[in-house]
Structure formats: structure tokens, C-alpha cells
Design an enzyme around this catalytic site. Sequence first.
Site, PDB file in Angstrom:
ATOM      1  N   SER A  13     181.489 -16.043  96.861  1.00 12.98           N
ATOM      2  CA  SER A  13     181.715 -14.593  96.689  1.00 12.98           C
ATOM      3  C   SER A  13     182.843 -14.105  97.038  1.00 12.98           C
ATOM      4  O   SER A  13     183.560 -12.986  96.705  1.00 12.98           O
ATOM      5  CB  SER A  13     180.304 -13.636  97.479  1.00 12.98           C
ATOM      6  OG  SER A  13     180.775 -14.030  98.587  1.00 12.98           O
ATOM      7  N   GLY A  45     176.020 -10.218  99.405  1.00 10.85           N
ATOM      8  CA  GLY A  45     174.950  -9.791 100.177  1.00 10.85           C
ATOM      9  C   GLY A  45     174.323  -8.432 100.240  1.00 10.85           C
ATOM     10  O   GLY A  45     173.007  -8.364 100.711  1.00 10.85           O
ATOM     11  N   CYS A  75     177.981 -20.385  98.746  1.00 11.18           N
ATOM     12  CA  CYS A  75     177.696 -19.046  99.175  1.00 11.18           C
ATOM     13  C   CYS A  75     176.043 -18.857  99.393  1.00 11.18           C
ATOM     14  O   CYS A  75     175.376 -19.391  98.572  1.00 11.18           O
ATOM     15  CB  CYS A  75     178.127 -18.200  97.964  1.00 11.18           C
ATOM     16  SG  CYS A  75     177.472 -16.373  98.143  1.00 11.18           S
ATOM     17  N   THR A  77     174.346 -16.397  99.815  1.00 13.68           N
ATOM     18  CA  THR A  77     173.475 -15.339  98.890  1.00 13.68           C
ATOM     19  C   THR A  77     173.208 -16.027  97.570  1.00 13.68           C
ATOM     20  O   THR A  77     172.047 -15.936  97.075  1.00 13.68           O
ATOM     21  CB  THR A  77     174.025 -14.220  99.117  1.00 13.68           C
ATOM     22  OG1 THR A  77     174.310 -13.657 100.306  1.00 13.68           O
ATOM     23  CG2 THR A  77     173.469 -13.303  98.090  1.00 13.68           C
ATOM     24  N   CYS A 185     176.051 -17.583 106.583  1.00 17.04           N
ATOM     25  CA  CYS A 185     176.915 -17.063 105.503  1.00 17.04           C
ATOM     26  C   CYS A 185     178.419 -18.055 105.636  1.00 17.04           C
ATOM     27  O   CYS A 185     178.747 -17.946 106.717  1.00 17.04           O
ATOM     28  CB  CYS A 185     177.080 -15.588 105.664  1.00 17.04           C
ATOM     29  SG  CYS A 185     178.536 -15.109 104.589  1.00 17.04           S
ATOM     30  N   THR A 186     178.972 -18.313 104.639  1.00 23.52           N
ATOM     31  CA  THR A 186     179.786 -19.234 104.737  1.00 23.52           C
ATOM     32  C   THR A 186     181.498 -18.693 105.059  1.00 23.52           C
ATOM     33  O   THR A 186     182.244 -19.182 105.624  1.00 23.52           O
ATOM     34  CB  THR A 186     180.106 -19.881 103.332  1.00 23.52           C
ATOM     35  OG1 THR A 186     180.357 -18.861 102.463  1.00 23.52           O
ATOM     36  CG2 THR A 186     179.248 -20.940 103.081  1.00 23.52           C
ATOM     37  N   HIS A 187     181.256 -17.217 105.311  1.00 23.12           N
ATOM     38  CA  HIS A 187     182.259 -16.416 105.885  1.00 23.12           C
ATOM     39  C   HIS A 187     182.429 -16.660 107.312  1.00 23.12           C
ATOM     40  O   HIS A 187     183.252 -16.636 107.936  1.00 23.12           O
ATOM     41  CB  HIS A 187     182.267 -14.942 105.534  1.00 23.12           C
ATOM     42  CG  HIS A 187     182.547 -14.565 104.299  1.00 23.12           C
ATOM     43  ND1 HIS A 187     181.724 -14.965 103.152  1.00 23.12           N
ATOM     44  CD2 HIS A 187     183.757 -14.272 103.525  1.00 23.12           C
ATOM     45  CE1 HIS A 187     182.679 -14.291 102.062  1.00 23.12           C
ATOM     46  NE2 HIS A 187     183.845 -14.065 102.366  1.00 23.12           N
TER      47      HIS A 187
END
Length: 257
Positions: A13, A45, A75, A77, A185-187
Site C-alpha cells: 500500500s 488499513g 502488505c 491488509t 504491518c510491513t511499515h
Amino acid sequence: MSINDKPIGFFDSGVGGISVLKEAFKLLPKEDFLYYGDSKNAPYGTKKVEEVKALTFNATDFLMNKGIKALVVACNTATSVTINDLRENYDIPIIGIEPALKPAVELNKGGKIIIMATPMTLAEKKFANLMDLYKETEDIEPLPCPGLPELIEQGIVSGDVIYNYLKDKFSKYDNEKISSIVLGCTHYPFIEETLKEVTHNKACIIDGSFGTSRELKRQLKNSNMLREENRVGKVTIFNSREDKDIIDLSYKLFNMK
């Protein structure tokens, strides 16, 4: 071009999936990678399910038109909402990512496991099924973190803003009783150092990047799709925002130690 020489597609995302891309590039250094970040529409999200599905299919079509041999949906989500639909519609290996709860449970010594994730990931049936596997025996607490991916999309990965955000989120917990923190979350791997600071390095921090990259390699190997030529692969990054700043941030995060 033979299928072995085609690139591997990565999608997120926004810039978060670069944390997974880094692991994949370490594991598969001969491969070429195409990364598509949908920062124009980030975050996913807090969106409706049908909107996330539509955006994910748009991104997948973009990468398919570039001739990819496999796709990593980097991602959480998008994986939780769309992975089954993608596999039904595209005839290539498609690997998703989900919160790395199993390794957190295996490492747990009786403490609390906290799963940081977006509200949508935590609300999806896929996550509920994952929780059902362990909720009888483990103390697991989901921690929704709305707003955090947006900060990281702005390149804010350390400093007072991130510290205060995490401090507020973790203020209700006793750090001594936290065994593991799962980054759902990949962030989030980009703020890991500040997270350690906030929790006083007491908890084991786990994300799904390595497991996802290992699964990518396994599927490519089993399908005889690994690149054989002895070379150094390259990474090309695209972003729906189409401005230089987000591309520069993406490469900066990719090269971040």
C-alpha cells in the site's frame, strides 16, 4: 526471455513492503525485483474491503504487465483481504504476508504477546482464524495502530513524533510482562529501534519478512523458476504517487541498515 530471467513483483500500500523486499533481496541476490508502492492511496488499513480489493488488483495488473514471474503481496491488509482472490485470478506463484504469531508463540516463555497491526488486518476473518489457534493457551493482545503507516509514508521513522506515538500506545502495558511484539504491518520494521527504546529492550520483536522471503524462494525453487545466471540482481521501484520524493524515500528505506 525465459521465465527464470523474469523479475519478481512486490506490492504494498506504500513504502512498508520495502522491509520485506530487503529480506528477499538478501536471500535471492541474483534476482531482479519490481516494487510497486501505492502511496497515493495509502493507508489501506482504514479502507473498506472492496476498495482494498480493487486497489490490489490494479497494482497486480500493473506488475503483471511488466512481465513478473511471481508476486509478493508485501502488505498485511491486502493479504488478509485479497490473497485468495488473487490466486484464483493469476497463474503465477503469489505469496502473502501475515502476522508472525507462530514464531512469537514458539519463543514465548509465559509473557504477553502484543500484535501491532492496522485496524482492518485485526478485523479480518483471516486474523481471527490465526488467533483461534493460540488464544486458549497464550496471552495475546491485538494493538491497532491507526495513523502509524501514514507517519512512515512521510519518512518519519524516528524522533519525538514516533516515540510519543509508541509511548502512548504502550503506556497501558508493563514492559516486564511483554514477551514478544509482533509487527503485523510491513511499515513497522522501520520504527523498530524506537520501539525497542519505548519498551526498554525487554521484548522480542518479530516480523514476517524473513518467513515470507523464505517461502518465495521455496516456491520458485520448487517450480524451477530461480535465476541461474551468476549476477547481481537489480531493484526498480514504482509508486502511484509518481513524484521524486516518494521514490527517493523508497530507495533510502531499502538501503537503510
